[in-house]
Design a protein around this motif. Sequence first.
Motif, PDB file in Angstrom:
ATOM      1  N   SER A 227       0.814  -1.217   0.000  1.00  0.00           N
ATOM      2  CA  SER A 227       0.000   0.000   0.000  1.00  0.00           C
ATOM      3  C   SER A 227       0.850   1.272   0.000  1.00  0.00           C
ATOM      4  CB  SER A 227      -0.931   0.013   1.219  1.00  0.00           C
ATOM      5  OG  SER A 227      -0.193  -0.101   2.418  1.00  0.00           O
ATOM      6  N   ASP A 228       2.174   1.114   0.061  1.00  0.00           N
ATOM      7  CA  ASP A 228       3.097   2.250   0.061  1.00  0.00           C
ATOM      8  C   ASP A 228       3.657   2.428  -1.354  1.00  0.00           C
ATOM      9  OD1 ASP A 228       5.327   3.945   0.212  1.00  0.00           O
ATOM     10  OD2 ASP A 228       5.789   3.329   2.259  1.00  0.00           O
ATOM     11  N   PRO A 229       3.234   3.466  -2.083  1.00  0.00           N
ATOM     12  CA  PRO A 229       3.676   3.648  -3.474  1.00  0.00           C
ATOM     13  C   PRO A 229       5.187   3.734  -3.622  1.00  0.00           C
ATOM     14  CG  PRO A 229       1.833   5.114  -2.963  1.00  0.00           C
ATOM     15  CD  PRO A 229       2.264   4.506  -1.676  1.00  0.00           C
ATOM     16  N   GLU A 230       5.851   4.344  -2.664  1.00  0.00           N
ATOM     17  CA  GLU A 230       7.303   4.489  -2.770  1.00  0.00           C
ATOM     18  C   GLU A 230       8.013   3.140  -2.648  1.00  0.00           C
ATOM     19  OE1 GLU A 230       9.052   7.207  -3.659  1.00  0.00           O
ATOM     20  OE2 GLU A 230       7.029   8.009  -4.031  1.00  0.00           O
ATOM     21  N   GLN A 231       7.531   2.316  -1.715  1.00  0.00           N
ATOM     22  CA  GLN A 231       8.131   0.986  -1.568  1.00  0.00           C
ATOM     23  C   GLN A 231       7.903   0.142  -2.822  1.00  0.00           C
ATOM     24  OE1 GLN A 231       7.779  -1.232   2.125  1.00  0.00           O
ATOM     25  NE2 GLN A 231       7.141   0.616   3.232  1.00  0.00           N
ATOM     26  N   MET A 232       6.709   0.247  -3.399  1.00  0.00           N
ATOM     27  CA  MET A 232       6.403  -0.519  -4.613  1.00  0.00           C
ATOM     28  C   MET A 232       7.233  -0.012  -5.794  1.00  0.00           C
ATOM     29  SD  MET A 232       4.258  -2.990  -4.047  1.00  0.00           S
ATOM     30  CE  MET A 232       3.174  -3.337  -5.448  1.00  0.00           C
ATOM     31  N   LYS A 233       7.397   1.277  -5.889  1.00  0.00           N
ATOM     32  CA  LYS A 233       8.204   1.849  -6.970  1.00  0.00           C
ATOM     33  C   LYS A 233       9.639   1.361  -6.889  1.00  0.00           C
ATOM     34  CE  LYS A 233       9.523   6.323  -8.982  1.00  0.00           C
ATOM     35  NZ  LYS A 233       9.393   7.808  -8.836  1.00  0.00           N
ATOM     36  N   ALA A 234      10.130   1.212  -5.669  1.00  0.00           N
ATOM     37  CA  ALA A 234      11.521   0.809  -5.467  1.00  0.00           C
ATOM     38  C   ALA A 234      11.801  -0.616  -5.935  1.00  0.00           C
ATOM     39  CB  ALA A 234      11.892   0.955  -3.989  1.00  0.00           C
ATOM     40  N   VAL A 235      10.771  -1.464  -5.992  1.00  0.00           N
ATOM     41  CA  VAL A 235      10.985  -2.859  -6.400  1.00  0.00           C
ATOM     42  C   VAL A 235      10.408  -3.159  -7.783  1.00  0.00           C
ATOM     43  CG1 VAL A 235      11.164  -3.764  -4.053  1.00  0.00           C
ATOM     44  CG2 VAL A 235       8.918  -3.626  -5.142  1.00  0.00           C
ATOM     45  N   ALA A 236       9.960  -2.134  -8.503  1.00  0.00           N
ATOM     46  CA  ALA A 236       9.431  -2.345  -9.854  1.00  0.00           C
ATOM     47  C   ALA A 236      10.501  -2.959 -10.750  1.00  0.00           C
ATOM     48  CB  ALA A 236       8.942  -1.025 -10.437  1.00  0.00           C
ATOM     49  N   GLY A 237      10.106  -4.025 -11.483  1.00  0.00           N
ATOM     50  CA  GLY A 237      11.012  -4.655 -12.429  1.00  0.00           C
ATOM     51  C   GLY A 237      12.190  -5.380 -11.820  1.00  0.00           C
ATOM     52  N   THR A 238      12.048  -5.870 -10.587  1.00  0.00           N
ATOM     53  CA  THR A 238      13.217  -6.462  -9.908  1.00  0.00           C
ATOM     54  C   THR A 238      13.115  -7.971  -9.666  1.00  0.00           C
ATOM     55  OG1 THR A 238      12.323  -6.007  -7.696  1.00  0.00           O
ATOM     56  CG2 THR A 238      13.670  -4.286  -8.715  1.00  0.00           C
ATOM     57  N   PHE A 239      11.947  -8.578  -9.840  1.00  0.00           N
ATOM     58  CA  PHE A 239      11.775  -9.980  -9.452  1.00  0.00           C
ATOM     59  C   PHE A 239      11.780 -10.922 -10.655  1.00  0.00           C
ATOM     60  CE2 PHE A 239       9.456  -7.672  -5.998  1.00  0.00           C
ATOM     61  CZ  PHE A 239      10.365  -7.946  -4.998  1.00  0.00           C
ATOM     62  N   ASP A 240      12.429 -12.060 -10.462  1.00  0.00           N
ATOM     63  CA  ASP A 240      12.398 -13.123 -11.470  1.00  0.00           C
ATOM     64  C   ASP A 240      11.088 -13.900 -11.416  1.00  0.00           C
ATOM     65  OD1 ASP A 240      15.309 -13.048 -12.392  1.00  0.00           O
ATOM     66  OD2 ASP A 240      15.555 -13.356 -10.232  1.00  0.00           O
ATOM     67  N   PHE A 241      10.514 -13.972 -10.224  1.00  0.00           N
ATOM     68  CA  PHE A 241       9.390 -14.884  -9.993  1.00  0.00           C
ATOM     69  C   PHE A 241       8.551 -14.341  -8.845  1.00  0.00           C
ATOM     70  CE2 PHE A 241       7.503 -18.619  -7.963  1.00  0.00           C
ATOM     71  CZ  PHE A 241       7.087 -19.403  -9.030  1.00  0.00           C
TER      72      PHE A 241
END
Length: 347
Positions: A227-241
């Motif tokens: 629910s925290d936009p900044e935290q979500m932005k920080a992990v955008a495009g970072t996960f393999d799975f």
Amino acid sequence: MIQTKAYAAQTKETDLAPWTFERREVGPHDVQFDILFCGVCHSDLHQIKDEWGGSIFPMVPGHEIVGRVVKVGDHVKKFKVGDLAGTGCLVDSCRVCDNCKDGLEQYCTNGHSQTYNGYEQDHQTPTYGGYSNTIVVHEDFVLRISDKLDLASVAPLLCAGITTYSPLRHWNIGKGHKIAVVGLGGLGHMGVKFGVAFGAEVTVLSTSGKKEEDAKKLGAHHFVVTSDPEQMKAVAGTFDFILDTVSAEHDLNVYLGLLKTNGTHVCVGVPTKPAEIAAFSIIGGRKSLAGSMIGGLPETQEMLDFCAEHNIVSDIELIDMKDIHTAYDRMLKGDVRYRFVIDMATL
């Protein structure tokens, strides 16, 4: 026939209540084991309320079943009286389709037999599950249980365990992978344990920051409040799975944006409403949205053996049978760390 005590729902409008029924006598290839513990799965509630449609009543839920063998058929080779045994979500399948021959009985093309809310392979005899004192199952669908682990805590491995183990194994998750687990409930906490055990870098994605301490105790390396936009932005495009364990309605497009190019988002939770997926959520990055359902018998035994070797069990709260509806209410509120298990001695 074997007189059996149980808790059953007579209709989708009624609560579970004591009920007696008859199980078949032990056949040449059958194993009968008395049920000591049975895990409580969210799907139990979905099915007694007919939220997925097609529920069969009376219904005895329960497909995370462990106990001790009390009788075996004359031709049984894998078990003897006194052994620990378990049964998960399936009690039979056609045995002849390509999937069954490959040990993928959960995808039986001719229709497997669910442990409850299903029919035996005669397509006429209803199946009744683990909210009962004893069960009779063909030996091929009975699993060996190690005596090294707490038996009550093993029970949820038969569904929550294999449901999360199977996709991680299928997509070869291991060292060097960055994975996210969506939701830290009965399924999610097992996804974290297996992801860490396989050597992946694990992040928990949760709507609540209150679960961060628990996530870290379970072995998660990182925690993100969705629910925290900044935290979500920080992990955008970072996960393999991404392993998505959530059964409540949620926007998958948001999570697809967290995947790397060629990343995969796997759904193992079952929301009651269909998801809407924007094409751009997957074509921009050649991303995959997939699903996975429990595991076949060979893989489930592999998972149980892996857990015994690595001392992995579910985190549970043991309850009496009479408290099942209180447990359901708490489960819907997320008030369980992390799986209810019924002590069947209280039946």
